[in-house]
Design a protein around this motif. Structure first.
Motif, short mmCIF file in Angstrom:
data_model
loop_
_atom_site.label_atom_id
_atom_site.label_comp_id
_atom_site.label_asym_id
_atom_site.label_seq_id
_atom_site.Cartn_x
_atom_site.Cartn_y
_atom_site.Cartn_z
N UNK A 1 69.41 -26.60 9.21
CA UNK A 1 69.27 -25.66 7.63
C UNK A 1 70.13 -24.29 7.73
N UNK A 2 70.02 -23.91 8.76
CA UNK A 2 71.07 -22.88 8.80
C UNK A 2 72.37 -23.25 7.98
N UNK A 3 73.26 -24.38 7.98
CA UNK A 3 74.04 -25.21 7.99
C UNK A 3 73.43 -25.45 6.03
N UNK A 4 72.71 -25.29 6.25
CA UNK A 4 72.03 -25.84 4.45
C UNK A 4 72.35 -24.66 3.48
N UNK A 5 72.21 -23.49 4.77
CA UNK A 5 71.43 -22.68 3.90
C UNK A 5 72.88 -21.61 3.85
N UNK A 6 73.66 -21.56 4.20
CA UNK A 6 74.70 -21.29 4.21
C UNK A 6 75.76 -21.19 1.97
N UNK A 7 75.51 -22.81 1.96
CA UNK A 7 75.63 -22.61 0.44
C UNK A 7 74.95 -21.89 -0.26
N UNK A 8 75.37 -21.38 -1.63
CA UNK A 8 74.84 -20.05 -2.22
C UNK A 8 73.47 -20.73 -3.19
N UNK A 9 74.15 -22.34 -3.20
CA UNK A 9 72.72 -23.42 -4.22
C UNK A 9 71.28 -22.59 -2.94
N UNK A 10 71.48 -22.81 -1.81
CA UNK A 10 69.78 -23.39 -1.37
C UNK A 10 69.37 -22.46 -0.33
N UNK A 11 68.38 -21.79 -1.30
CA UNK A 11 67.17 -20.53 -0.64
C UNK A 11 66.70 -20.81 0.77
N UNK A 12 66.23 -22.16 0.91
CA UNK A 12 65.30 -22.85 1.79
C UNK A 12 65.61 -24.05 2.09
N UNK A 13 64.89 -24.48 3.47
CA UNK A 13 65.44 -25.79 4.02
C UNK A 13 64.48 -26.26 4.91
N UNK A 14 64.19 -27.42 4.63
CA UNK A 14 62.72 -27.87 6.34
C UNK A 14 63.52 -29.35 6.22
N UNK A 15 64.23 -29.14 7.70
CA UNK A 15 64.55 -30.92 8.07
C UNK A 15 63.62 -31.72 8.48
N UNK A 16 63.80 -32.24 8.21
CA UNK A 16 62.59 -33.92 8.71
C UNK A 16 63.29 -35.13 9.78
N UNK A 17 62.03 -35.51 9.89
CA UNK A 17 62.93 -36.47 11.21
C UNK A 17 62.39 -37.11 11.80
N UNK A 18 60.84 -36.02 13.43
CA UNK A 18 60.45 -36.10 14.18
C UNK A 18 60.05 -37.59 14.31
#
Length: 648
Positions: free
Chosen positions: A486-503
């Motif tokens: 999620x933190x890698x995604x949020x380095x993008x200026x276009x991403x405010x928040x992200x939730x990774x799924x897959x458990x």
């Protein structure tokens, strides 16, 4: 310790009221605080702070506040919050900070649970919140407000302007001139002074009991690792309810006499910040991410020449950083001007804490010349207890303990050395307020069980992976940290928040919230018509934009951690909806329950998901949203085959 030679004898001056009185005696004319009000910086000397704290404390005494009672503080970061808190300690009461954006239910719970009789409420907005709760606050007897604007229309007998409290205090001072001095002398360092709410993942947070002497000693421990003094300037922007802002704006400001500055409004924060040009700053990861995103977004509107200079400067800066150096060329063509524009020119120290900051964002600011360090801790441990030392900064770690008195170890480690982080030191909390069961559960044999998973690297630095309960395992047995991706995604200026799924799933997916302020600017520049957040997030062009960002992140990850599918959510995740904590951490359980149908549809292979829902806003209004979410499938074949395991 040379770095602490300017500090008073903290064994004698072991409470905040004692320290304020000492500074007023020895440094009365020096500036202690500043507050921006109507565009003008208003200063408070230590003499003025002492006089106001004394009047507040004696006024509280006349209102009937006695030792052991809880006084609430609700509002923005203001000098009156700090002085009201110290005054509460002077009457040997407990101060309880309440987040200014807390919902009615949260405010009602905290006030009734702690039997709060008096609340310092900053202004009309906070007063409204209390009055609207009506009979849900049976213990509340007095609401003291500092800002009189808009208050003439109220006639509730519990309301009292702060000027009346001061007048009451001054009358008592005239009648008993030595009363306050005697009250301060009776305060003890081991007495509980602060109730600090935990950031937890439940709607009803626990309250950690923090003795004043332990706070003061822990501040001194922190100062040994990152010295501060009367020549330093700090701008207080994070909520004063949060433990780390308590440590800096209250504890460190009073212990080291570091000048604390309060911005006028959240909207003027960066402008006010630049005017002060602080020597130290503490921002939460979300704010560092927002600043980095804003810088990159502004480059969209820059001339081609400036864009090329920016790209060259960043490339040279990051290349030098990888070698442990600084690039003079990058500084000349980019970084010096950028630091000045952001207000970072005078920074000698900067910190991030409260959640993990992605390594890409960390490198961005390090390359820029911001002396950024990661800190790590919990409310129960008096905030942070690890930090990077000097130039020994590692983007993937949280550094080392402040001093030898802080013990940190990893227990129940797996074959990779990853286990639960536990810690103990002399200045931790005294337990949870009225919750012995929770205290026993979290404190075992003197060790605080953090619930975080981590390990020590070869240099002895502590590495935090994620909350133990949040570390996930795919159906193929591959472990991964959602927070890291999620933190890698949020380095993008276009991403405010992200939730990774897959458990326990065959592959990883992501729910992404766009950063509306920047994506909307991008859309306008590209002549893409839109109306609302929901409308913008559903545009095919925006999906294409975000697809490129997700694919960029995927290239930096092992195959088993790559995102196979994602969608753009129709709204931002919000603390008011319980989806984030007040410190902006994702509440995964709430997200999993609230968006369970959407998540199931992703893994059922549906390319489109119809949504018909209602959003409730803080002002009570509601909006119906009817939209269709598109599921982007990045690797249709990846879900069908088991990837090769990669060592954690």
């Amino acid at each position: 310790m040379a770095a602490l030679s300017h500090l008073p004898d903290l064994a004698v001056y072991d409470t905040l009221p004692k320290l304020v009185a000492l500074h007023a005696r020895d440094h009365g004319g020096e500036i202690a605080m500043r507050e921006k009000d109507f565009g003008i910086w208003r200063t408070f000397t230590w003499d003025q702070v002492q006089a106001r704290v004394r009047a507040f404390a004696l006024g509280l005494t006349k209102l009937g506040v006695v030792p052991g009672e809880v006084v609430g503080l609700l509002g923005d970061n203001r000098p009156d919050w700090v002085m009201g808190e110290v005054a509460t300690h002077a009457v040997r009461g407990y101060s309880l900070g309440i987040y200014r954006d807390a919902l009615d239910e949260e405010v009602a719970y905290l006030i009734t649970y702690a039997d709060v009789k008096v609340v310092f409420a900053e202004d009309e907005e906070q007063v409204d919140k209390l009055l609207n709760l009506a009979d849900r606050l049976p213990t509340l007897q007095h609401i003291i407000y500092s800002d009189p604007r808009g208050m003439r229309k109220y006639h509730d007998l519990r309301l009292m302007p702060v000027t009346d409290l001061i007048r009451m205090g001054e009358e008592l001072l005239a009648a008993q001139p030595d009363l306050y001095d005697r009250m301060v002398a009776e305060t003890k360092g081991e007495d509980v002074a602060i109730l600090c709410t935990t950031s937890g993942t439940t709607s009803n947070p626990k309250m950690a009991m923090l003795p004043a002497g332990r706070l003061i000693r822990h501040v001194a421990s922190y100062l040994s690792a990152d010295p501060k003094g009367p020549e330093d300037e700090y701008v207080s922007v994070l909520p004063l309810s949060w433990i780390m802002e308590q440590v800096y704006a209250v504890g460190m400001g009073i212990v080291s006499r570091m000048r604390v500055n309060f911005v006028e409004e959240a909207e003027t924060m960066m402008h006010d910040f630049r005017e002060i040009g602080p020597t130290f700053v503490l921002f939460a990861p979300r704010l560092w991410e927002a600043i980095a995103a804003d810088v990159r977004a502004r480059m969209m509107d820059a001339s081609p020449f400036k864009q090329k200079m920016y790209e060259l400067g960043m490339r040279l800066g990051l290349e030098a950083l990888a070698k442990g150096q600084r690039s003079a060329m990058a500084d000349a063509i980019l970084f010096k001007a950028l630091r000045d524009r952001l207000g970072f020119t005078n920074l000698k120290s900067a910190a991030t804490g409260g959640a993990a900051l992605g390594p890409d964002t960390f490198k961005f600011f390090q390359a820029l010349g911001v002396p950024l360090r990661q800190i790590y801790g919990q409310t129960e441990t008096m905030g942070a207890y690890t930090v990077h030392r000097g130039n020994d900064v590692d983007f993937d770690t949280v550094g080392v303990p402040f001093d030898d008195g802080i013990e940190v170890k990893v227990i129940d480690a797996d074959h990779n050395g990853v286990g639960e982080i536990v810690t103990r030191h002399p200045n931790m909390f005294a337990g949870y307020y009225r919750n012995e069961k929770a205290t026993v559960a979290d404190m075992r044999d003197g060790w605080m069980h953090t619930g975080d998973a981590g390990f020590f690297d070869k240099k002895g630095h502590l590495v935090i992976i994620d909350r133990i309960k949040d570390i996930a395992t795919t159906a193929h047995g591959d472990r991964f940290s959602p927070q890291y991706i999620e933190n890698k995604l949020k380095f993008s200026p276009y991403v405010a928040e992200a939730v990774i799924l897959g458990d326990k799933r065959e592959y990883l997916s992501a729910i992404i919230c766009i950063r509306f302020s920047i994506v909307s600017k991008w859309a306008e520049k590209n002549r893409i018509a839109f109306t609302t957040y929901s409308d913008l997030s559903s545009k095919q062009e925006v999906y294409d934009l975000l697809r490129a960002e997700v694919e960029r992140v995927n290239q930096t990850l092992p195959e088993y951690q790559r995102i196979s599918k994602f969608l753009l959510l129709y709204k931002e995740l919000d603390a008011d909806d319980g989806e984030l904590t007040r410190t902006r951490k994702v509440r995964r359980g709430v997200v999993a329950e609230k968006y369970g149908t959407i998540i199931d549809s992703i893994y059922a292979g549906q390319p489109k998901i119809d949504v018909d829902t209602t959003i409730a806003f803080q002002d009570g209004t509601k909006q119906r949203i009817r939209t269709t979410l598109t599921v982007i499938d990045l690797a249709p074949a990846a879900a069908a085959k088991k990837p090769q395991p990669v060592a954690a």
